[in-house]
Design an enzyme around this catalytic site. Structure first.
Site, PDB file in Angstrom:
ATOM      1  N   THR A 123       3.455  -3.049  -4.185  1.00 31.52           N
ATOM      2  CA  THR A 123       2.800  -1.461  -4.668  1.00 31.52           C
ATOM      3  C   THR A 123       4.097  -0.723  -4.809  1.00 31.52           C
ATOM      4  OG1 THR A 123       1.678   0.173  -3.994  1.00 31.52           O
ATOM      5  CG2 THR A 123       2.428  -1.344  -2.147  1.00 31.52           C
ATOM      6  N   ASP A 124       3.831   0.444  -5.610  1.00 31.07           N
ATOM      7  CA  ASP A 124       4.892   1.476  -5.853  1.00 31.07           C
ATOM      8  C   ASP A 124       4.918   2.476  -4.719  1.00 31.07           C
ATOM      9  OD1 ASP A 124       2.237   2.637  -6.284  1.00 31.07           O
ATOM     10  OD2 ASP A 124       2.922   3.973  -8.116  1.00 31.07           O
ATOM     11  N   GLU A 125       3.725   2.185  -3.827  1.00 27.75           N
ATOM     12  CA  GLU A 125       3.506   3.043  -2.518  1.00 27.75           C
ATOM     13  C   GLU A 125       5.091   2.987  -1.441  1.00 27.75           C
ATOM     14  OE1 GLU A 125      -0.173   3.498  -0.948  1.00 27.75           O
ATOM     15  OE2 GLU A 125      -1.306   3.182  -2.758  1.00 27.75           O
ATOM     16  N   LYS A 133       3.681  -3.032   3.483  1.00 26.14           N
ATOM     17  CA  LYS A 133       4.004  -3.476   2.210  1.00 26.14           C
ATOM     18  C   LYS A 133       5.518  -3.763   2.037  1.00 26.14           C
ATOM     19  CE  LYS A 133       1.844  -5.144  -0.855  1.00 26.14           C
ATOM     20  NZ  LYS A 133       1.042  -6.604  -0.995  1.00 26.14           N
ATOM     21  N   TYR A 155      -0.309   1.324   5.612  1.00 30.27           N
ATOM     22  CA  TYR A 155      -0.507   0.212   4.496  1.00 30.27           C
ATOM     23  C   TYR A 155       0.914   0.097   3.811  1.00 30.27           C
ATOM     24  CZ  TYR A 155      -1.245  -1.338  -0.420  1.00 30.27           C
ATOM     25  OH  TYR A 155      -0.875  -1.908  -1.616  1.00 30.27           O
TER      26      TYR A 155
HETATM   27  P1  NAD Z   1      -8.308  -6.520  -2.345  1.00 33.54           P
HETATM   28  O1  NAD Z   1      -8.257  -5.719  -1.008  1.00 33.54           O
HETATM   29  O2  NAD Z   1      -9.151  -6.029  -3.305  1.00 33.54           O
HETATM   30  O3  NAD Z   1      -8.052  -8.131  -1.953  1.00 33.54           O
HETATM   31  C1  NAD Z   1      -7.244  -8.698  -0.989  1.00 33.54           C
HETATM   32  C2  NAD Z   1      -7.599 -10.035  -1.027  1.00 33.54           C
HETATM   33  O4  NAD Z   1      -6.801 -10.705   0.068  1.00 33.54           O
HETATM   34  C3  NAD Z   1      -9.101 -10.340  -0.326  1.00 33.54           C
HETATM   35  O5  NAD Z   1      -9.734 -11.296  -1.236  1.00 33.54           O
HETATM   36  C4  NAD Z   1      -8.967 -10.611   0.925  1.00 33.54           C
HETATM   37  O6  NAD Z   1      -9.832 -11.591   1.347  1.00 33.54           O
HETATM   38  C5  NAD Z   1      -7.494 -11.456   0.839  1.00 33.54           C
HETATM   39  N1  NAD Z   1      -6.725 -11.473   2.056  1.00 33.54           N
HETATM   40  C6  NAD Z   1      -6.663 -10.378   3.105  1.00 33.54           C
HETATM   41  N2  NAD Z   1      -5.986 -10.872   4.229  1.00 33.54           N
HETATM   42  C7  NAD Z   1      -6.015 -12.165   4.112  1.00 33.54           C
HETATM   43  C8  NAD Z   1      -5.297 -13.415   4.960  1.00 33.54           C
HETATM   44  N3  NAD Z   1      -5.017 -12.922   5.960  1.00 33.54           N
HETATM   45  N4  NAD Z   1      -5.310 -14.400   4.297  1.00 33.54           N
HETATM   46  C9  NAD Z   1      -5.685 -14.815   3.119  1.00 33.54           C
HETATM   47  N5  NAD Z   1      -6.291 -13.835   2.525  1.00 33.54           N
HETATM   48  C10 NAD Z   1      -6.219 -12.708   2.961  1.00 33.54           C
HETATM   49  O7  NAD Z   1      -6.674  -6.056  -2.891  1.00 33.54           O
HETATM   50  P2  NAD Z   1      -6.018  -5.754  -4.228  1.00 33.54           P
HETATM   51  O8  NAD Z   1      -6.496  -4.569  -4.554  1.00 33.54           O
HETATM   52  O9  NAD Z   1      -6.804  -7.121  -5.091  1.00 33.54           O
HETATM   53  O10 NAD Z   1      -4.738  -5.859  -3.945  1.00 33.54           O
HETATM   54  C11 NAD Z   1      -4.077  -7.195  -4.442  1.00 33.54           C
HETATM   55  C12 NAD Z   1      -2.462  -7.057  -4.082  1.00 33.54           C
HETATM   56  O11 NAD Z   1      -1.981  -6.364  -4.772  1.00 33.54           O
HETATM   57  C13 NAD Z   1      -2.229  -6.545  -2.384  1.00 33.54           C
HETATM   58  O12 NAD Z   1      -1.072  -7.360  -1.987  1.00 33.54           O
HETATM   59  C14 NAD Z   1      -1.906  -5.108  -2.713  1.00 33.54           C
HETATM   60  O13 NAD Z   1      -1.039  -4.550  -2.054  1.00 33.54           O
HETATM   61  C15 NAD Z   1      -1.272  -5.205  -4.296  1.00 33.54           C
HETATM   62  N6  NAD Z   1      -1.522  -4.203  -5.133  1.00 33.54           N
HETATM   63  C16 NAD Z   1      -2.541  -3.472  -5.468  1.00 33.54           C
HETATM   64  C17 NAD Z   1      -2.805  -2.477  -6.083  1.00 33.54           C
HETATM   65  C18 NAD Z   1      -4.040  -1.834  -6.425  1.00 33.54           C
HETATM   66  O14 NAD Z   1      -4.221  -0.512  -6.924  1.00 33.54           O
HETATM   67  N7  NAD Z   1      -5.204  -2.360  -5.898  1.00 33.54           N
HETATM   68  C19 NAD Z   1      -1.722  -1.878  -6.543  1.00 33.54           C
HETATM   69  C20 NAD Z   1      -0.235  -2.541  -6.567  1.00 33.54           C
HETATM   70  C21 NAD Z   1      -0.322  -3.333  -5.760  1.00 33.54           C
HETATM   71  P1  TYD Z   2      -6.944   5.268  -3.375  1.00 33.71           P
HETATM   72  O1  TYD Z   2      -7.880   4.796  -4.310  1.00 33.71           O
HETATM   73  O2  TYD Z   2      -7.337   4.953  -1.869  1.00 33.71           O
HETATM   74  O3  TYD Z   2      -5.383   4.516  -3.628  1.00 33.71           O
HETATM   75  P2  TYD Z   2      -4.163   4.830  -2.930  1.00 33.71           P
HETATM   76  O4  TYD Z   2      -4.362   5.742  -1.691  1.00 33.71           O
HETATM   77  O5  TYD Z   2      -3.623   3.718  -2.642  1.00 33.71           O
HETATM   78  O6  TYD Z   2      -3.273   5.738  -4.068  1.00 33.71           O
HETATM   79  O7  TYD Z   2      -6.861   6.730  -3.364  1.00 33.71           O
HETATM   80  C1  TYD Z   2      -6.430   7.108  -4.967  1.00 33.71           C
HETATM   81  C2  TYD Z   2      -5.991   8.774  -4.559  1.00 33.71           C
HETATM   82  O8  TYD Z   2      -7.393   9.296  -4.401  1.00 33.71           O
HETATM   83  C3  TYD Z   2      -5.308   9.207  -3.447  1.00 33.71           C
HETATM   84  O9  TYD Z   2      -4.677  10.395  -3.651  1.00 33.71           O
HETATM   85  C4  TYD Z   2      -6.205   9.505  -2.444  1.00 33.71           C
HETATM   86  C5  TYD Z   2      -7.668  10.098  -3.377  1.00 33.71           C
HETATM   87  N1  TYD Z   2      -8.973  10.010  -2.864  1.00 33.71           N
HETATM   88  C6  TYD Z   2      -9.686  10.866  -2.808  1.00 33.71           C
HETATM   89  O10 TYD Z   2      -9.493  11.928  -2.807  1.00 33.71           O
HETATM   90  N2  TYD Z   2     -11.118  10.910  -2.372  1.00 33.71           N
HETATM   91  C7  TYD Z   2     -11.485   9.598  -1.915  1.00 33.71           C
HETATM   92  O11 TYD Z   2     -12.742   9.294  -1.362  1.00 33.71           O
HETATM   93  C8  TYD Z   2     -10.409   8.522  -1.751  1.00 33.71           C
HETATM   94  C9  TYD Z   2     -10.985   6.900  -1.154  1.00 33.71           C
HETATM   95  C10 TYD Z   2      -9.181   8.552  -2.240  1.00 33.71           C
END
Ligand code: NAD
Ligand code: TYD
Length: 352
Positions: free
Chosen positions: A130-132, A159, A155
């Protein structure tokens, strides 16, 4: 080729498998997932009868399980999505984040080192991050692949830690590994604890739309399928040891996103947009809330030829349609453990 996808029942993993299992029928896809609250095997229903797909219920924090699965499936490519992914949950309880994101990634790297002992070019570990990890930007500037890590939440710190391990395994053991750092995704199958699906579902239900602080925090939004296409491109053409930033060049303030969601829902359902907007409630800010994320994605664009296909207006409309057309999916999620967690942790959030 055997492709081990970890976390394939989550949001991005499901989109990835639904996109690529039917297209690349000569590859075998193994989905290894613990099925946490964030997973939904139902997302993958259409793949159940595909001969090139199988599901393994396993936990990456269990090294012995990983060894068994590597022996059975002999992966050539590991695409590592599995993680705890929600910042607010990491603030309420960081322990699972340390276990799955750090120890889990370490175990996977160890399994790769054991089963891929030679410095072979035909194996690859693609770490989805992630970019975070870069922390917060002020009003100006962009994250590049050279930006120093400065994570703010448990989080993002977990990461960042996993990214460091992946890089160290490449440098120390020659493990053919790549890292991608992507901005915020949105689209179908996203668990409704994240901003966009939470606001869509609350607006549809006529519930308050809880915006943190003043809603001025900025995220760079990317449609999930564009992220998946970027990952496939990196797996095919990326150079081991390299990092690629992925982003949509689409910065939005949270409050603007929520207003836009209200407008689209009003258009789609015939409701009054002003009435939906009146549900916006400014609540206490998230501790350590990063102000702004913005990705400079020029490296992946120039070196690998990737660019996003979807613009934000189109992607948001598709996403809202998906949630409107999949009310059963939403219903099942909202009646489960998600609801209990929300009630316990978010029940008494104070207005700002
Ligand atoms: P998500 O929370 O929707 O899904 C995560 C999945 O991982 C779930 O299916 C969960 O069951 C599985 N999991 C968690 N712990 C586990 C373990 N110990 N063993 C096996 N499986 C396990 O997450 P997502 O949004 O699909 O994100 C997927 C990846 O992409 C993550 O690594 C996240 O950091 C990264 N990412 C997400 C975003 C975003 O905006 N969602 C952006 C950039 C990077
Ligand atoms: P989120 O979807 O949790 O992603 P991330 O924190 O990983 O960027 O949140 C996106 C943005 O929205 C973040 O600045 C927090 C804000 N946010 C709210 O304002 N209200 C909410 O209920 C949630 C879940 C997020």
């Amino acid at each position: 080729m055997n492709i081990l996808v970890t976390g394939g029942a989550g949001f991005i993993g499901s989109n990835f498998l639904n996109l690529y299992v039917p297209t690349y029928t000569k590859n075998n896809f193994i989905n290894l997932d613990k099925l946490t609250y964030a997973a939904n095997p139902e997302n993958l229903n259409t793949l159940e009868n595909s001969s090139n797909y199988c599901f393994e219920h396993a936990d990456i924090t269990n090294y012995d399980q990983l060894v068994q699965l590597f022996e059975i499936h002999k992966p050539d490519l590991v695409i590592h999505f599995a993680a705890e992914s929600h910042v607010d949950r990491s603030i309420h309880g960081p322990s699972e984040f340390i276990q799955s994101n750090i120890i889990g990634t370490f175990n996977l790297l160890e399994a790769c080192r054991r089963f891929w002992p030679e410095r072979k070019n035909n194996k690859l570990f693609l770490h989805v991050s992630t970019d975070e990890v870069y922390g917060s930007l002020g009003a100006e500037g962009y994250f590049t692949e050279n930006t120093a890590y400065d994570p703010s939440s448990p989080y993002s710190a977990s990461k960042a830690s996993s990214d460091h391990l992946v890089r160290a395994y490449h440098r120390t053991y020659g493990l053919p590994a790549l890292i991608t750092n992507c901005s915020n995704n949105y689209g179908p199958y996203q668990f409704p604890e994240k901003l966009i699906p939470l606001m869509i579902l609350n607006a549809l239900a006529g519930n308050p739309l809880p915006v943190y602080g003043k809603g001025e925090n900025v995220r760079d939004w990317l449609y999930v399928e564009d992220h998946c296409r970027a990952l496939w491109t990196v797996a095919e053409k990326g150079i081991p040891g390299e990092t690629y930033n992925i982003g949509g060049n689409n910065e939005k303030r949270n409050v603007d996103i929520v207003n836009q969601i209200c407008e689209v829902i009003a258009e789609e359902t015939g409701r009054d947009p002003q009435q939906l907007k009146s549900l916006i409630t400014f609540v206490q800010d998230r501790p350590g809330h990063d102000l702004r994320y913005a990705i400079d994605a020029s490296k992946i664009k120039k070196k690998l030829g990737w660019q996003p296909k979807e613009d934000f207006a189109g992607g948001l409309q598709k996403t809202i349609h998906w949630y409107l057309n999949n009310r059963d999916w939403v219903e099942r999620i909202q009646s489960g453990s998600y609801k209990n967690w929300i009630e316990t942790n978010y029940g008494n959030r104070k207005n700002s």
